[in-house]
Structures are given as structure tokens and as C-alpha cells.
Design a protein around this motif. Structure first.
Motif, PDB file in Angstrom:
ATOM      1  N   SER A 131      -9.736  14.164   2.958  1.00  0.00           N
ATOM      2  CA  SER A 131      -8.879  12.987   2.976  1.00  0.00           C
ATOM      3  C   SER A 131      -9.603  11.799   3.612  1.00  0.00           C
ATOM      4  CB  SER A 131      -7.598  13.295   3.753  1.00  0.00           C
ATOM      5  OG  SER A 131      -6.760  12.167   3.815  1.00  0.00           O
ATOM      6  N   GLY A 132     -10.277  12.047   4.729  1.00  0.00           N
ATOM      7  CA  GLY A 132     -11.033  10.982   5.384  1.00  0.00           C
ATOM      8  C   GLY A 132     -12.186  10.489   4.532  1.00  0.00           C
ATOM      9  N   THR A 133     -12.848  11.414   3.843  1.00  0.00           N
ATOM     10  CA  THR A 133     -13.961  11.038   2.959  1.00  0.00           C
ATOM     11  C   THR A 133     -13.474  10.159   1.813  1.00  0.00           C
ATOM     12  OG1 THR A 133     -15.124  13.100   3.472  1.00  0.00           O
ATOM     13  CG2 THR A 133     -15.794  11.928   1.476  1.00  0.00           C
ATOM     14  N   ALA A 134     -12.326  10.525   1.233  1.00  0.00           N
ATOM     15  CA  ALA A 134     -11.762   9.737   0.139  1.00  0.00           C
ATOM     16  C   ALA A 134     -11.443   8.315   0.597  1.00  0.00           C
ATOM     17  CB  ALA A 134     -10.507  10.410  -0.399  1.00  0.00           C
ATOM     18  N   THR A 135     -10.870   8.190   1.780  1.00  0.00           N
ATOM     19  CA  THR A 135     -10.554   6.868   2.323  1.00  0.00           C
ATOM     20  C   THR A 135     -11.815   6.048   2.534  1.00  0.00           C
ATOM     21  OG1 THR A 135      -8.612   7.784   3.439  1.00  0.00           O
ATOM     22  CG2 THR A 135      -9.413   5.659   4.208  1.00  0.00           C
ATOM     23  N   ALA A 136     -12.840   6.674   3.070  1.00  0.00           N
ATOM     24  CA  ALA A 136     -14.107   5.974   3.310  1.00  0.00           C
ATOM     25  C   ALA A 136     -14.763   5.546   1.998  1.00  0.00           C
ATOM     26  CB  ALA A 136     -15.054   6.884   4.095  1.00  0.00           C
ATOM     27  N   VAL A 137     -14.689   6.409   0.984  1.00  0.00           N
ATOM     28  CA  VAL A 137     -15.295   6.084  -0.318  1.00  0.00           C
ATOM     29  C   VAL A 137     -14.598   4.895  -0.944  1.00  0.00           C
ATOM     30  CG1 VAL A 137     -15.581   6.913  -2.688  1.00  0.00           C
ATOM     31  CG2 VAL A 137     -16.165   8.404  -0.783  1.00  0.00           C
ATOM     32  N   THR A 156       0.829  -1.212   0.000  1.00  0.00           N
ATOM     33  CA  THR A 156       0.000   0.000   0.000  1.00  0.00           C
ATOM     34  C   THR A 156       0.854   1.248   0.000  1.00  0.00           C
ATOM     35  OG1 THR A 156      -1.754  -1.158   1.210  1.00  0.00           O
ATOM     36  CG2 THR A 156      -1.827   1.243   1.215  1.00  0.00           C
ATOM     37  N   LYS A 157       1.919   1.246   0.802  1.00  0.00           N
ATOM     38  CA  LYS A 157       2.814   2.402   0.840  1.00  0.00           C
ATOM     39  C   LYS A 157       3.532   2.585  -0.483  1.00  0.00           C
ATOM     40  CE  LYS A 157       4.747   5.844   2.941  1.00  0.00           C
ATOM     41  NZ  LYS A 157       3.944   7.024   3.333  1.00  0.00           N
ATOM     42  N   MET A 158       3.924   1.491  -1.112  1.00  0.00           N
ATOM     43  CA  MET A 158       4.547   1.572  -2.425  1.00  0.00           C
ATOM     44  C   MET A 158       3.588   2.166  -3.443  1.00  0.00           C
ATOM     45  SD  MET A 158       6.491  -2.140  -2.399  1.00  0.00           S
ATOM     46  CE  MET A 158       6.971  -2.034  -4.125  1.00  0.00           C
ATOM     47  N   LEU A 159       2.339   1.745  -3.386  1.00  0.00           N
ATOM     48  CA  LEU A 159       1.323   2.271  -4.283  1.00  0.00           C
ATOM     49  C   LEU A 159       1.092   3.755  -4.029  1.00  0.00           C
ATOM     50  CD1 LEU A 159      -0.898   1.825  -6.423  1.00  0.00           C
ATOM     51  CD2 LEU A 159      -2.431   1.150  -4.556  1.00  0.00           C
ATOM     52  N   GLN A 160       1.055   4.131  -2.769  1.00  0.00           N
ATOM     53  CA  GLN A 160       0.853   5.531  -2.403  1.00  0.00           C
ATOM     54  C   GLN A 160       2.002   6.412  -2.903  1.00  0.00           C
ATOM     55  OE1 GLN A 160       0.947   6.407   1.852  1.00  0.00           O
ATOM     56  NE2 GLN A 160      -0.747   7.827   1.623  1.00  0.00           N
ATOM     57  N   GLU A 161       3.231   5.936  -2.738  1.00  0.00           N
ATOM     58  CA  GLU A 161       4.393   6.689  -3.206  1.00  0.00           C
ATOM     59  C   GLU A 161       4.396   6.804  -4.722  1.00  0.00           C
ATOM     60  OE1 GLU A 161       6.880   8.189  -1.479  1.00  0.00           O
ATOM     61  OE2 GLU A 161       5.840   7.765   0.400  1.00  0.00           O
ATOM     62  N   TYR A 162       4.029   5.728  -5.391  1.00  0.00           N
ATOM     63  CA  TYR A 162       4.014   5.730  -6.860  1.00  0.00           C
ATOM     64  C   TYR A 162       2.979   6.715  -7.398  1.00  0.00           C
ATOM     65  CZ  TYR A 162       3.125   4.149 -11.632  1.00  0.00           C
ATOM     66  OH  TYR A 162       2.943   4.096 -12.993  1.00  0.00           O
ATOM     67  N   LEU A 163       1.788   6.689  -6.842  1.00  0.00           N
ATOM     68  CA  LEU A 163       0.742   7.598  -7.299  1.00  0.00           C
ATOM     69  C   LEU A 163       1.077   9.046  -6.985  1.00  0.00           C
ATOM     70  CD1 LEU A 163      -2.418   5.548  -6.231  1.00  0.00           C
ATOM     71  CD2 LEU A 163      -1.464   5.778  -8.532  1.00  0.00           C
ATOM     72  N   SER A 164       1.726   9.279  -5.858  1.00  0.00           N
ATOM     73  CA  SER A 164       2.121  10.644  -5.500  1.00  0.00           C
ATOM     74  C   SER A 164       3.179  11.182  -6.456  1.00  0.00           C
ATOM     75  CB  SER A 164       2.648  10.685  -4.062  1.00  0.00           C
ATOM     76  OG  SER A 164       1.639  10.308  -3.144  1.00  0.00           O
ATOM     77  N   GLU A 165       4.098  10.310  -6.878  1.00  0.00           N
ATOM     78  CA  GLU A 165       5.127  10.725  -7.832  1.00  0.00           C
ATOM     79  C   GLU A 165       4.522  11.093  -9.182  1.00  0.00           C
ATOM     80  OE1 GLU A 165       7.968   7.615  -8.101  1.00  0.00           O
ATOM     81  OE2 GLU A 165       8.842   7.986  -6.114  1.00  0.00           O
ATOM     82  N   LYS A 166       3.384  10.508  -9.499  1.00  0.00           N
ATOM     83  CA  LYS A 166       2.693  10.816 -10.760  1.00  0.00           C
ATOM     84  C   LYS A 166       1.835  12.068 -10.651  1.00  0.00           C
ATOM     85  CE  LYS A 166       4.358   7.258 -12.865  1.00  0.00           C
ATOM     86  NZ  LYS A 166       5.349   7.438 -13.964  1.00  0.00           N
ATOM     87  N   SER A 167       1.968  12.775  -9.526  1.00  0.00           N
ATOM     88  CA  SER A 167       1.231  14.032  -9.288  1.00  0.00           C
ATOM     89  C   SER A 167      -0.279  13.839  -9.307  1.00  0.00           C
ATOM     90  CB  SER A 167       1.637  15.088 -10.335  1.00  0.00           C
ATOM     91  OG  SER A 167       3.019  15.368 -10.261  1.00  0.00           O
ATOM     92  N   LEU A 168      -0.729  12.663  -8.901  1.00  0.00           N
ATOM     93  CA  LEU A 168      -2.160  12.425  -8.797  1.00  0.00           C
ATOM     94  C   LEU A 168      -2.703  13.120  -7.554  1.00  0.00           C
ATOM     95  CD1 LEU A 168      -4.490  10.843 -10.166  1.00  0.00           C
ATOM     96  CD2 LEU A 168      -4.014   8.970  -8.590  1.00  0.00           C
ATOM     97  N   ASN A 169      -3.895  13.667  -7.680  1.00  0.00           N
ATOM     98  CA  ASN A 169      -4.512  14.370  -6.564  1.00  0.00           C
ATOM     99  C   ASN A 169      -4.632  13.461  -5.353  1.00  0.00           C
ATOM    100  OD1 ASN A 169      -7.114  15.256  -4.976  1.00  0.00           O
ATOM    101  ND2 ASN A 169      -6.426  17.046  -6.105  1.00  0.00           N
ATOM    102  N   GLU A 170      -4.374  14.026  -4.156  1.00  0.00           N
ATOM    103  CA  GLU A 170      -4.383  13.234  -2.926  1.00  0.00           C
ATOM    104  C   GLU A 170      -5.732  12.576  -2.682  1.00  0.00           C
ATOM    105  OE1 GLU A 170      -3.369  13.748   1.858  1.00  0.00           O
ATOM    106  OE2 GLU A 170      -3.204  15.450   0.476  1.00  0.00           O
ATOM    107  N   PHE A 171      -6.809  13.222  -3.110  1.00  0.00           N
ATOM    108  CA  PHE A 171      -8.147  12.647  -2.938  1.00  0.00           C
ATOM    109  C   PHE A 171      -8.248  11.300  -3.648  1.00  0.00           C
ATOM    110  CE2 PHE A 171     -12.611  12.114  -4.095  1.00  0.00           C
ATOM    111  CZ  PHE A 171     -13.252  12.378  -2.882  1.00  0.00           C
ATOM    112  N   PHE A 172      -7.766  11.244  -4.880  1.00  0.00           N
ATOM    113  CA  PHE A 172      -7.836  10.001  -5.654  1.00  0.00           C
ATOM    114  C   PHE A 172      -6.797   8.985  -5.180  1.00  0.00           C
ATOM    115  CE2 PHE A 172      -9.551  13.289  -8.493  1.00  0.00           C
ATOM    116  CZ  PHE A 172     -10.802  12.759  -8.730  1.00  0.00           C
TER     117      PHE A 172
END
Length: 263
Positions: free
Chosen positions: A242-248, A159-175
Motif C-alpha cells: 500500500s505504501g509503495t503504491a502511494t509512493a509510485v 480524493t476520498k470521493m475518488l477512493q470510494e468510487y474506485l473501491s466500489e468498482k472493485s479495483l485492486n487497492e494497489f491501483f
């Protein structure tokens, strides 16, 4: 001669102003509280003989203005990205207090700030392993067993690897939070359906802590109580989204699974 001296003083003020604002900007990027950022900037200005610095900071913008030699000097810094790095924030805060004691020049201060901002607190490997260890410990804390510990460790790292990868791609934190939460839920379902785990409760409770904005929530409440209403409200809004995105993300997968959408 007087004109040259005045021009040199103006140049020094510009450098001091930019240095102090850059230090504050990096503290905001590290997740620093507004009051701490403003206090640090004022200390930096005072160390160079500027006593009347006015600072206005929000999670996305920093404004610094000083009055010197019957002129007003201002600088604006934009904060485009934010994370949590308490180590860097501590070092910048310490620098603001050491300038006066060590009598550092503006050149030395700029070099030290650049070195602080360049150095990474932890390597990528340590970050991933740390994420796995934290999530697995939380699963035990919530009542899980040995198997829950192992699976939480593995899922937490991925999960952390996925989070770091998506962040490097400048994807919005919500998504980013939606995708990571959906991945956590999917991994938990796979573990249960594959017979590895009896329940998905402990692995979800442990790994989801990677996405919980606890530090940001604490800072938001602290800023509001300190009278920083604009910055505190902005941070609180960020926490809610951020919490809403996680819940969704979690709800999409679990609702599909509980309704018999797969397996």
C-alpha cells in the motif's frame, strides 16, 4: 427420541459455529487484530457451552473447529475485502461479552449480529466531510496556513470521493492508491501553478494521510509481537504494498512536473 435430540444438538452446534465464525469474519473485515478476533470467537463459543474451540485467523481466512459429542465440527470463512470500522468491531466484541450475562439464545444472537453488520457507522456525506476535515487539520499541523487549510479540505474531500468510487468498482487497492496519490500530486501542482499556493508541501503532507496505512501497520506490529507471525507478516506485506503504491503514484506526477513535463 435419542436420535432426534442428537440431531437437534448437531444443528445447534452448526448454527453456533457459523454464528461465531461470521462474527469473527466481520471483525476481520473491520480491520480487527488477530488476537482480538480469536478471543471474541472463543468467548462466543464458551457462552454456548463449547469450551474447546480452536481458531486460526489470518487477514484473508478464518478457520474454526470445535470438538463436541465425539465429533469434530469445522467451518471456513473467506475475507475478500477489508476496511477500518472500529465502531462495528467494538459492537461485535461487546456482543460476545453480553451473551452470557443476558442469556441470549442463538436466534437473538444472530439477529443482533445481523443488525450490527447492517447499520453503517457514518453516512457517505459525513465520511467525505470528515476526510476533508482530517486532511486540512493535518496540513495545519505540518505548518500550513489558512489557504493550505482550505485547499487541503477541498482536495481531501475529492480524493476520498475518488477512493470510494474506485473501491466500489472493485479495483485492486494497489491501483486505487496509485490513482489517488497521483490525483493528490496533480491537484497540488495545479494549485501552485495557478498561484493559489506558494508551495505544495503542506497540501500533499495533509491529504496523503488518507492513504497512509497507519492502522494496518499498528495491527501488523502488534500481531507479530503477540506471536501471530503468519497474520502479522501478511498484514505487514499489505502495508508495504500500500505504501509503495502511494509512493509510485506520487512520484510519477511530481517527477514529470519537476522535469518540466507540463505547464
Amino acid at each position: 427420541k435419542g436420535g432426534k435430540k442428537m440431531e437437534r444438538d448437531f444443528e445447534d452446534i452448526d448454527r453456533i459455529l457459523n454464528f461465531a465464525a461470521e462474527a469473527g469474519r466481520n471483525m476481520l473485515k473491520c480491520g480487527g487484530e488477530i488476537y482480538r478476533v480469536e478471543d471474541t470467537i472463543q468467548r462466543l463459543c464458551m457462552a454456548f457451552g463449547i469450551d474447546n474451540a480452536e481458531v486460526f485467523a489470518t487477514p484473508t481466512t478464518l478457520l474454526l473447529s470445535v470438538y463436541k459429542n465425539k465429533k469434530v465440527y469445522s467451518v471456513v470463512k473467506r475475507i475478500n475485502e477489508r476496511s477500518t470500522d472500529l465502531n462495528m468491531m467494538k459492537k461485535i466484541n461487546a456482543l460476545s461479552r453480553n451473551i452470557a450475562y443476558e442469556k441470549l439464545s442463538i436466534d437473538e444472537c444472530e439477529e443482533r449480529l445481523e443488525d450490527i453488520c447492517k447499520k453503517e457507522s457514518y453516512s457517505y456525506t459525513v465520511t467525505i466531510l470528515g476526510a476533508g476535515l482530517v486532511t486540512s487539520c493535518f496540513s495545519i499541523l505540518f505548518g500550513g496556513g489558512e489557504i493550505d487549510f482550505i485547499m487541503s479540505f477541498l482536495v481531501g474531500m475529492v480524493t476520498k470521493m475518488l477512493q470510494e468510487y474506485l473501491s466500489e468498482k472493485s479495483l485492486n487497492e494497489f491501483f486505487v492508491n496509485i490513482i489517488c496519490a497521483a490525483f493528490i500530486a496533480m491537484s497540488s501542482v495545479v494549485c501552485v501553478e495557478g498561484g493559489v499556493l506558494k508551495t505544495m508541501d503542506y497540501i500533499i503532507a495533509g491529504v496523503i494521510m488518507l492513504l497512509v496505512p497507519g492502522f494496518a501497520l499498528t495491527n501488523a506490529i502488534r500481531d507479530i509481537l503477540d506471536g501471530q507471525l503468519v497474520a502479522g507478516t501478511a498484514k505487514l506485506s499489505e502495508v508495504i504494498f500500500s505504501g509503495t503504491a502511494t509512493a509510485v503514484g506520487m512520484a510519477l506526477v511530481l517527477n514529470w512536473y519537476l522535469r518540466g513535463g507540463f505547464f
